[in-house]
Structure formats: structure tokens, C-alpha cells
Scaffold this motif. Structure first.
Motif, short mmCIF file in Angstrom:
data_model
loop_
_atom_site.label_atom_id
_atom_site.label_comp_id
_atom_site.label_asym_id
_atom_site.label_seq_id
_atom_site.Cartn_x
_atom_site.Cartn_y
_atom_site.Cartn_z
N TRP A 77 49.33 62.73 52.88
CA TRP A 77 50.27 62.26 53.90
C TRP A 77 51.39 61.43 53.29
O TRP A 77 52.51 61.43 53.78
CB TRP A 77 49.54 61.50 54.99
CG TRP A 77 48.91 62.43 55.96
CD1 TRP A 77 47.59 62.74 56.07
CD2 TRP A 77 49.58 63.20 56.96
NE1 TRP A 77 47.40 63.66 57.05
CE2 TRP A 77 48.60 63.96 57.63
CE3 TRP A 77 50.90 63.33 57.35
CZ2 TRP A 77 48.91 64.83 58.65
CZ3 TRP A 77 51.21 64.19 58.38
CH2 TRP A 77 50.22 64.94 59.02
N LEU A 78 51.09 60.69 52.21
CA LEU A 78 52.16 59.95 51.55
C LEU A 78 53.19 60.88 50.93
O LEU A 78 54.38 60.59 50.92
CB LEU A 78 51.59 59.00 50.50
CG LEU A 78 51.09 57.68 51.05
CD1 LEU A 78 50.43 56.87 49.96
CD2 LEU A 78 52.22 56.89 51.67
N TYR A 79 52.74 62.03 50.43
CA TYR A 79 53.70 63.01 49.92
C TYR A 79 54.52 63.61 51.05
O TYR A 79 55.69 63.91 50.89
CB TYR A 79 53.00 64.09 49.11
CG TYR A 79 52.50 63.58 47.79
CD1 TYR A 79 53.31 62.82 46.95
CD2 TYR A 79 51.20 63.83 47.37
CE1 TYR A 79 52.85 62.34 45.75
CE2 TYR A 79 50.74 63.35 46.17
CZ TYR A 79 51.57 62.61 45.36
OH TYR A 79 51.11 62.13 44.17
N ILE A 80 53.90 63.80 52.20
CA ILE A 80 54.65 64.27 53.37
C ILE A 80 55.69 63.23 53.77
O ILE A 80 56.83 63.55 54.10
CB ILE A 80 53.70 64.59 54.54
CG1 ILE A 80 52.86 65.82 54.18
CG2 ILE A 80 54.46 64.81 55.84
CD1 ILE A 80 51.74 66.11 55.15
N VAL A 86 42.43 63.00 50.53
CA VAL A 86 43.16 64.09 51.18
C VAL A 86 43.96 63.57 52.36
O VAL A 86 45.13 63.91 52.53
CB VAL A 86 42.17 65.20 51.63
CG1 VAL A 86 42.86 66.21 52.53
CG2 VAL A 86 41.58 65.89 50.42
N THR A 87 43.36 62.70 53.16
CA THR A 87 44.07 62.23 54.35
C THR A 87 45.16 61.22 54.04
O THR A 87 46.09 61.07 54.81
CB THR A 87 43.09 61.59 55.36
OG1 THR A 87 42.42 60.52 54.73
CG2 THR A 87 42.12 62.61 55.89
N ALA A 91 56.13 56.41 61.90
CA ALA A 91 55.19 57.07 62.81
C ALA A 91 54.12 57.84 62.02
O ALA A 91 52.95 57.84 62.40
CB ALA A 91 55.95 58.02 63.74
N LEU A 92 54.52 58.46 60.93
CA LEU A 92 53.54 59.13 60.08
C LEU A 92 52.58 58.13 59.43
O LEU A 92 51.39 58.41 59.28
CB LEU A 92 54.26 59.95 59.00
CG LEU A 92 55.02 61.18 59.49
CD1 LEU A 92 55.83 61.79 58.35
CD2 LEU A 92 54.07 62.20 60.07
N ILE A 93 53.09 56.96 59.07
CA ILE A 93 52.22 55.93 58.50
C ILE A 93 51.22 55.44 59.54
O ILE A 93 50.06 55.19 59.23
CB ILE A 93 53.06 54.76 57.94
CG1 ILE A 93 53.87 55.24 56.75
CG2 ILE A 93 52.18 53.59 57.53
CD1 ILE A 93 54.93 54.27 56.31
N ALA A 99 54.25 66.40 42.20
CA ALA A 99 54.19 65.09 42.85
C ALA A 99 55.03 64.06 42.11
O ALA A 99 55.73 63.26 42.73
CB ALA A 99 52.73 64.62 42.93
N ILE A 100 54.99 64.09 40.79
CA ILE A 100 55.78 63.14 40.00
C ILE A 100 57.27 63.41 40.17
O ILE A 100 58.07 62.48 40.37
CB ILE A 100 55.37 63.20 38.52
CG1 ILE A 100 53.96 62.63 38.36
CG2 ILE A 100 56.36 62.46 37.64
CD1 ILE A 100 53.35 62.85 36.99
N VAL A 101 57.68 64.68 40.13
CA VAL A 101 59.10 65.02 40.30
C VAL A 101 59.56 64.65 41.71
O VAL A 101 60.66 64.09 41.88
CB VAL A 101 59.33 66.52 40.01
CG1 VAL A 101 60.71 66.97 40.43
CG2 VAL A 101 59.10 66.82 38.54
N LEU A 102 58.73 64.92 42.72
CA LEU A 102 59.08 64.55 44.09
C LEU A 102 59.24 63.05 44.22
O LEU A 102 60.18 62.56 44.86
CB LEU A 102 58.02 65.06 45.07
CG LEU A 102 58.21 64.68 46.54
CD1 LEU A 102 59.47 65.33 47.11
CD2 LEU A 102 57.00 65.09 47.34
N SER A 103 58.35 62.29 43.60
CA SER A 103 58.44 60.83 43.66
C SER A 103 59.71 60.32 42.99
O SER A 103 60.41 59.46 43.54
CB SER A 103 57.23 60.19 42.98
OG SER A 103 56.06 60.55 43.64
N ILE A 104 60.03 60.84 41.83
CA ILE A 104 61.23 60.39 41.11
C ILE A 104 62.49 60.74 41.88
O ILE A 104 63.39 59.91 42.03
CB ILE A 104 61.25 60.98 39.69
CG1 ILE A 104 60.14 60.35 38.85
CG2 ILE A 104 62.60 60.76 39.02
CD1 ILE A 104 59.92 61.00 37.51
#
Length: 137
Positions: A113-116, A108-109, A84-86, A6-11
Motif C-alpha cells: 500500500w505504501l508503494y500504491i 503485504v498489506t 485516505a489510503l493511509i 521499488a527503489i526506482v519508484l521511490s527515487i
């Protein structure tokens, strides 16, 4: 291991979004990161509180209100898909508040979804599909 991913994806999303995006996309990437951080803090600090799901819902609703003009102003597809996802996240948060789900389900919800959304933003920023305009290039 999941936290590291998650951290690597965010960066990577922040770097690519800031490098390849214009002003609306940069605003979206920074806002998404701030919302992810705020929701993580709320979930960690208020895990036992009943109002945690309501706070998460308010954060998502505010983020949706900010992102809607970005999606309409941008000439790329990925801000529209991410917005749309938001909107879907906001609906799931409303269901969580009305159903009185525990905060674990709200995590979870919302956080997943923020990672998606971050993955959508990353792929969209790399591909950069443009929305057709009325004026011919």
C-alpha cells in the motif's frame, strides 16, 4: 526485479515530489519515504517477533496523524487521496493485529500500500490538480 522497481519508484517519487511540491507536499514525500524505510527495517529485523504487526501499526498510525494536517492544509488533491489510503492502511493494520496475522501478511498489506501511495504521490505531483478555493483567481 521487484526490489529494483521499488527503489526506482521511490527515487523518482522523491525527486518529483521535492521539485514540484510545496512545503506540505515535500513533508509528505519525505515522511512517506521514512515510513517505508522504517517498516522495511521492522519487517526484516522482527520477522519472527509477535509484536512486529503492532510496531507496523504504530508507525502507520503516527504517519497518518502527521499527514492529516498536510492533507487539510494542501490545496492539491493528491495529499488528500494519499491520506485516505493511509487511513485504509491503518485499518488494515488494526485488522492484522486483532486477527494475529503473521508478519508476512502485514508486509503485504502495508508495504504494498505504501508503494500504491508513492504512485499516487508521483502521478499527483506530475498532474498537480488543485483543489478549488473560495477566492476567485
Amino acid at each position: 526485479m521487484a526490489d529494483l522497481i521499488a527503489i526506482v519508484l521511490s527515487i523518482v517519487t522523491i525527486v518529483v515530489g521535492l521539485y514540484r511540491g510545496r512545503a506540505p507536499e515535500r513533508l509528505f514525500v519525505i515522511g512517506n519515504t521514512l515510513v517505508l524505510y522504517a517498516k522495511s527495517v521492522v519487517i526484516i529485523e522482527y520477522a519472527r517477533a509477535i509484536q512486529a504487526a503492532q510496531i507496523v501499526a504504530m508507525i502507520d498510525t503516527a504517519f497518518f496523524i502527521v499527514c492529516l494536517p498536510v492533507a487539510l492544509y494542501s490545496n492539491r488533491y493528491w495529499p488528500m487521496v494519499a491520506t485516505a489510503l493511509i487511513a485504509m492502511i491503518v485499518m488494515l493494520d488494526v485488522v492484522a493485529v486483532v486477527s494475529a496475522w503473521p508478519i508476512v501478511n502485514s508486509r503485504v498489506t502495508s508495504v504494498v500500500w505504501l508503494y500504491i501511495i508513492q504512485t499516487t504521490v508521483l502521478v499527483g505531483a506530475l498532474v498537480e490538480g488543485r483543489r478549488p478555493t473560495r477566492h476567485a483567481a
